[in-house]
Design an enzyme around this catalytic site. Structure first.
Site, PDB file in Angstrom:
ATOM      1  N   GLY A  58       0.815  -1.215   0.000  1.00  0.00           N
ATOM      2  CA  GLY A  58       0.000   0.000   0.000  1.00  0.00           C
ATOM      3  C   GLY A  58       0.844   1.259   0.000  1.00  0.00           C
ATOM      4  O   GLY A  58       2.038   1.242  -0.311  1.00  0.00           O
ATOM      5  N   CYS A  59       0.213   2.355   0.408  1.00  0.00           N
ATOM      6  CA  CYS A  59       0.767   3.690   0.185  1.00  0.00           C
ATOM      7  C   CYS A  59       1.997   4.044   1.020  1.00  0.00           C
ATOM      8  O   CYS A  59       2.669   5.017   0.721  1.00  0.00           O
ATOM      9  CB  CYS A  59      -0.315   4.739   0.413  1.00  0.00           C
ATOM     10  SG  CYS A  59      -1.607   4.688  -0.841  1.00  0.00           S
ATOM     11  N   PHE A  60       2.288   3.283   2.077  1.00  0.00           N
ATOM     12  CA  PHE A  60       3.478   3.620   2.874  1.00  0.00           C
ATOM     13  C   PHE A  60       4.759   3.037   2.285  1.00  0.00           C
ATOM     14  O   PHE A  60       5.865   3.337   2.721  1.00  0.00           O
ATOM     15  CB  PHE A  60       3.323   3.145   4.332  1.00  0.00           C
ATOM     16  CG  PHE A  60       3.145   1.646   4.488  1.00  0.00           C
ATOM     17  CD1 PHE A  60       4.231   0.781   4.408  1.00  0.00           C
ATOM     18  CD2 PHE A  60       1.880   1.108   4.710  1.00  0.00           C
ATOM     19  CE1 PHE A  60       4.066  -0.595   4.549  1.00  0.00           C
ATOM     20  CE2 PHE A  60       1.705  -0.266   4.861  1.00  0.00           C
ATOM     21  CZ  PHE A  60       2.803  -1.119   4.779  1.00  0.00           C
ATOM     22  N   PHE A  92       2.662   6.868   4.442  1.00  0.00           N
ATOM     23  CA  PHE A  92       1.478   6.562   5.255  1.00  0.00           C
ATOM     24  C   PHE A  92       0.611   5.566   4.496  1.00  0.00           C
ATOM     25  O   PHE A  92       0.402   5.735   3.299  1.00  0.00           O
ATOM     26  CB  PHE A  92       0.624   7.820   5.488  1.00  0.00           C
ATOM     27  CG  PHE A  92       1.386   9.048   5.884  1.00  0.00           C
ATOM     28  CD1 PHE A  92       2.083   9.090   7.083  1.00  0.00           C
ATOM     29  CD2 PHE A  92       1.402  10.178   5.064  1.00  0.00           C
ATOM     30  CE1 PHE A  92       2.788  10.231   7.458  1.00  0.00           C
ATOM     31  CE2 PHE A  92       2.101  11.323   5.430  1.00  0.00           C
ATOM     32  CZ  PHE A  92       2.792  11.348   6.633  1.00  0.00           C
TER      33      PHE A  92
END
Length: 388
Positions: A163-165, A372
């Site tokens: 994911g985005c982190f 994050f």
């Protein structure tokens, strides 16, 4: 007869891990955010949902995004109507696209990074490949090794579904590899294609619409190694890294891969959770360096959305220009998940050199990179810029 200690010492690099080159790539299809709501509701046969369309328009207007790049164009979507529904079995169709396109886009970014690095690709010892777009065996790491013609003995690490982190995660892993393996040169690639998350609108899950308003496609690659040779050009040093799960954040961001593709759910006040905990992360990272003024460092923050950036700025009293590179990437590309922070790193060193600012980090010595994402997980990387 050598001791284990002598072997260990010989294996370790002397200096800190360094980013030596950066490359980025996007699909050719560019989508204008101002006209996207009309296109999106038309292509998903949802034009009768007029109230929802107005809501989506407001989301797009507030997104601070001007344009995004997407592999999915009108032609592909017309050939794959199941992808346009909100909840239709469509995983096979999505997988068929991303299994091919994710390594391909990654190759484009990697080729640029290798060219800038200026060394033969046979010197690449390790490969880290990261994507939240599709899963396969052998993975995208294997496909990229073949596409680039890397040595079969390259040591590969495949990171799926982070994911985005994960732009922070890959730098943390690359740092450990470079510093613990003398002479290692690590190719890091993040490649994201929204074909796995794209879906039509529904008024029962507005959080799904948030993703449709924000996500874009992109790939970024960096070369990381310690003890640069005279022919190599260091850009940033990776000085310190951390990963943490925020308290009381369980279920704040979830992604589930199923027959309908990858569905995202935003269940809690994500910007609030991040801004509430950001200072603790900064104190842990910068107290040893004697830094407590967060306007005195350069900033690279994953642009999950404008609200996250606004609340972090407000909480820390950051000057607006601190997030300039971050907001630029959000505006020009949208949220490309793991690839975003590497795009921002690229933007920052280019603008710093263009503007004659003295270092790759806007004329400053120290900086922070934040990722994050699901968990809620926060990655922190302390960067040191290089004099230019």
């Amino acid at each position: 007869m050598v001791s284990v200690e002598e072997i260990r010492n010989a294996q370790r690099a002397e200096g800190p891990a360094t980013v030596m080159a950066i490359g980025t790539a996007t699909p050719p299809n560019c989508v204008d955010q101002s006209t996207y709501p009309d296109y999106y509701f038309r292509i998903t046969n949802s034009e009768h949902m007029t109230e929802l369309k107005e809501k989506f328009k407001r989301m797009c207007d507030k997104s601070m995004i001007k344009k995004r790049y997407m592999y999915l164009n009108e032609e592909i979507l017309k050939e794959n109507p199941s992808v346009c529904a909100y909840m239709a079995p469509s995983l096979d169709a999505r997988q068929d696209m991303v299994v091919v396109e994710v390594p391909k886009l990654g190759k484009e970014a990697a080729t640029k990074a290798i060219k800038e690095w200026g060394q033969p690709k046979s010197k690449i010892t390790h490969l880290i490949f990261c994507t939240t777009s599709g899963v396969d065996m052998p993975g995208a790491d294997y496909q990229l090794t073949k596409l680039l013609g890397l040595r079969p003995s390259v040591k590969r690490y495949m990171m799926y579904q982070q994911g985005c982190f994960a732009g922070g995660t890959v730098l943390r892993l690359a740092k450990d590899l470079a510093e613990n393996n003398k002479g290692a040169r690590v190719l890091v690639v993040c490649s994201e294609i929204t074909a796995v998350t794209f879906r039509g609108p529904t008024d029962t899950h507005l959080d799904s619409l948030v993703g449709q308003a924000l996500f874009g496609d992109g790939a970024a690659a960096v070369i990381v190694g310690s003890d640069p040779l005279p022919v190599e050009k260091p850009l940033f040093q990776l000085v310190w890294t951390a990963q943490t799960i925020l308290p009381d954040s369980e279920g704040a961001i979830d992604g589930h891969l199923g027959e309908v593709g990858l569905t995202f759910h935003l269940l809690k006040d994500v910007p609030g959770l991040i801004s509430k905990n950001i200072e603790k992360a900064l104190v842990e990272a910068f107290q040893p360096l004697g830094i407590s003024d967060y306007n005195s460092i350069f900033w690279i923050a994953h642009p999950g959305g404008p609200a996250i950036l606004d609340q972090v700025e407000a909480k820390l009293g950051l000057k607006p220009e601190k997030m300039e590179a971050t907001r630029h990437v959000l505006s020009e590309y949208g949220n490309m998940s793991s690839a975003c922070v590497l795009f921002i790193l690229d933007q920052m060193r280019k603008k710093s050199i263009e503007n004659g600012l003295g270092t790759t980090g806007e004329g400053l010595d120290w900086g922070v990179l934040f990722g994050f994402g699901p968990g809620l997980t926060v990655e922190t990387v302390v960067l040191r810029s290089v004099t230019v």
